[in-house]
Design a protein around this motif. Sequence first.
Motif, mmCIF file in Angstrom:
data_model
loop_
_atom_site.group_PDB
_atom_site.id
_atom_site.type_symbol
_atom_site.label_atom_id
_atom_site.label_comp_id
_atom_site.label_asym_id
_atom_site.label_seq_id
_atom_site.Cartn_x
_atom_site.Cartn_y
_atom_site.Cartn_z
ATOM 1 N N UNK A 59 0.827 -1.203 0.000
ATOM 2 C CA UNK A 59 0.000 0.000 0.000
ATOM 3 C C UNK A 59 0.864 1.258 0.000
ATOM 4 N N UNK A 60 0.586 2.175 -0.923
ATOM 5 C CA UNK A 60 1.253 3.469 -0.988
ATOM 6 C C UNK A 60 0.291 4.556 -0.536
ATOM 7 N N UNK A 61 0.710 5.335 0.475
ATOM 8 C CA UNK A 61 -0.094 6.471 0.914
ATOM 9 C C UNK A 61 0.287 7.697 0.101
ATOM 10 N N UNK A 62 -0.678 8.507 -0.218
ATOM 11 C CA UNK A 62 -0.424 9.752 -0.938
ATOM 12 C C UNK A 62 -0.994 10.924 -0.152
ATOM 13 N N UNK A 63 -0.379 12.096 -0.366
ATOM 14 C CA UNK A 63 -0.815 13.296 0.341
ATOM 15 C C UNK A 63 -0.484 14.504 -0.517
ATOM 16 N N UNK A 64 -1.439 15.379 -0.784
ATOM 17 C CA UNK A 64 -1.143 16.601 -1.554
ATOM 18 C C UNK A 64 -0.138 17.467 -0.816
ATOM 19 N N UNK A 65 0.766 18.088 -1.576
ATOM 20 C CA UNK A 65 1.728 19.013 -0.977
ATOM 21 C C UNK A 65 1.694 20.314 -1.772
ATOM 22 N N UNK A 66 1.401 21.380 -1.092
ATOM 23 C CA UNK A 66 1.286 22.686 -1.735
ATOM 24 C C UNK A 66 2.415 23.632 -1.354
ATOM 25 N N UNK A 67 3.058 23.344 -0.210
ATOM 26 C CA UNK A 67 4.165 24.171 0.247
ATOM 27 C C UNK A 67 5.475 23.401 0.113
ATOM 28 N N UNK A 68 6.581 24.075 0.386
ATOM 29 C CA UNK A 68 7.890 23.441 0.249
ATOM 30 C C UNK A 68 8.220 22.511 1.414
ATOM 31 N N UNK A 69 7.386 22.517 2.453
ATOM 32 C CA UNK A 69 7.548 21.579 3.559
ATOM 33 C C UNK A 69 6.239 20.844 3.794
ATOM 34 N N UNK A 70 6.340 19.713 4.441
ATOM 35 C CA UNK A 70 5.148 18.943 4.760
ATOM 36 C C UNK A 70 5.440 17.921 5.837
ATOM 37 N N UNK A 71 4.363 17.349 6.402
ATOM 38 C CA UNK A 71 4.491 16.310 7.419
ATOM 39 C C UNK A 71 3.497 15.206 7.099
ATOM 40 N N UNK A 72 3.971 13.971 7.209
ATOM 41 C CA UNK A 72 3.089 12.807 7.094
ATOM 42 C C UNK A 72 3.024 12.142 8.460
ATOM 43 N N UNK A 73 1.817 11.992 8.981
ATOM 44 C CA UNK A 73 1.614 11.420 10.307
ATOM 45 C C UNK A 73 1.111 9.981 10.205
ATOM 46 N N UNK A 74 1.086 9.332 11.365
ATOM 47 C CA UNK A 74 0.493 7.996 11.457
ATOM 48 C C UNK A 74 1.337 6.898 10.861
ATOM 49 N N UNK A 75 2.664 7.056 10.890
ATOM 50 C CA UNK A 75 3.559 6.033 10.362
ATOM 51 C C UNK A 75 3.991 5.080 11.475
ATOM 52 N N UNK A 76 4.451 3.915 11.093
ATOM 53 C CA UNK A 76 4.773 2.866 12.063
ATOM 54 C C UNK A 76 6.157 3.082 12.662
ATOM 55 N N UNK A 77 6.289 3.136 13.986
ATOM 56 C CA UNK A 77 7.610 3.232 14.608
ATOM 57 C C UNK A 77 8.483 2.058 14.162
ATOM 58 N N UNK A 78 9.688 2.353 13.738
ATOM 59 C CA UNK A 78 10.573 1.315 13.238
ATOM 60 C C UNK A 78 10.302 0.910 11.807
ATOM 61 N N UNK A 79 9.306 1.528 11.190
ATOM 62 C CA UNK A 79 8.954 1.180 9.824
ATOM 63 C C UNK A 79 9.953 1.712 8.814
ATOM 64 N N UNK A 80 10.270 0.889 7.825
ATOM 65 C CA UNK A 80 11.154 1.282 6.729
ATOM 66 C C UNK A 80 10.287 1.664 5.533
ATOM 67 N N UNK A 81 10.545 2.850 4.981
ATOM 68 C CA UNK A 81 9.683 3.376 3.921
ATOM 69 C C UNK A 81 10.506 3.893 2.748
ATOM 70 N N UNK A 82 9.858 3.910 1.579
ATOM 71 C CA UNK A 82 10.308 4.669 0.428
ATOM 72 C C UNK A 82 9.460 5.934 0.345
ATOM 73 N N UNK A 83 10.094 7.040 -0.023
ATOM 74 C CA UNK A 83 9.383 8.315 -0.069
ATOM 75 C C UNK A 83 9.783 9.066 -1.339
#
Length: 442
Positions: A59-83
């Motif tokens: 599963x890939x989560x997506x989130x719109x980004x309108x500014x030059x910074x952003x935050x993605x919440x609700x990720x798994x502690x110790x989780x390895x991700x591609x971004x």
Amino acid sequence: MRCYNGWSYHPYAPVTDLDDSRPYICMLQPGETSLRFEWFDDTLTQPYTAHIKPLTGLETRTQPVNDSTGVIYGLAPGGEYKFWITRADGTSSNVRRVRIGFIPGTVINYLHPADTQYTFSGSFLCSPSLVRLPSGALLASSDVYGHATPQNLTLIYRSDDEGKTWRYVTDIMPCFWGRLFLHRGILYMLGISNEYGDALIGRSDDEGRTWSTPTVLLRGSANSSERGCHHAPMHFISCAGRLWTALEYGAWRKERFSVGALSVAEDADLLDVNNWRVTGFADLDTTALIGDGNFHGMIEGNLAIAPDGSLVSLMRCAENTALLFRYDKNDPDAKPEFVQTVELPTAHSKFEIHARDGIYYCVGNRLPLRNILSLYTSEDLIRWTFIRDIENREDEDKDKVAFQYPTWLFDGDGIALVSRTAYNDANNFHDANCITYYHIPL
């Protein structure tokens, strides 16, 4: 294609990639269950979307980004991700790697050991430096190093809220072991072109956003196995009308370093090589002095004005032993002279000393390992007193955790400090994956 001989890039890319106009992720700051990120794209093709995918999941989560910074919440502690980030036309940034999890201090920047974004320089973050600008902002830097890699990229970051949050500023290339410093209100960087390479200095007139073409102060080696210039991000000190900083000449693979210093008149043009002097280089048989079985670095000297007014340096050397050298402050060409050994528990790794109101303060890793970062004081640079630990993770894996190579400055009633930090499954304690910030009350 127009040629370019400057020192700053936004961002640096190998010449063959200069036509690569993809979105660019310039900073990652993982938290316990979140990922803060910064990015930019010169084409400004809206809309943009951030994507994050578990390394072993579907599963890939997506989130719109309108500014030059952003935050993605609700990720798994110790989780390895591609971004990664895509823009409206489907063009994607590089895919970055990140491990989510708690990291002590405030994360300035993070680099996963398997991330390939900076492989032209290295895979790990190192050599932090810190300065407070006349405007009040904090500016920090770190380089990117690796094993058998060029090691020649430095990243610069800025905080406008007393270190609570940090933003990317620019890249400097080539620059390794860089030290940011202010002189008469002007910002400079002294660095080495690559491991044991040329000593370079450049200037910025816009708070670190752009940099002058660097001046070569001293030639080194183009091969990390041969002796050349060694200057970790050590501080400058004013003495007898000159600015001084420690400099060594050597290489680990040759198991030998010689002790010296660079200096320049305080009223001189710092970008004119003719105004600089380098001392003679002193050698010392540390094995005969300390004995076998010890780490004999004789590097990363901390210059200081001793209580008697002389210019001295405490050198990193062995597990519990620093070396005290004295310089002739009135003769910038003279070799330093060895004075004595000094018992100092931080001497097995890089430490940094500053003085205020007749007291010398030292921050470094007390024995036995780099997973403890401590504060010491002295009235004479010889007898040191333990004050307290800044970070103590001695109960955690000594092979994977470290708070090392501290660089710091007095800041009000405390100190502002940046650490080369290995945490949250770094490659190992030495190969750090984070640069972190602390503000410590004294």
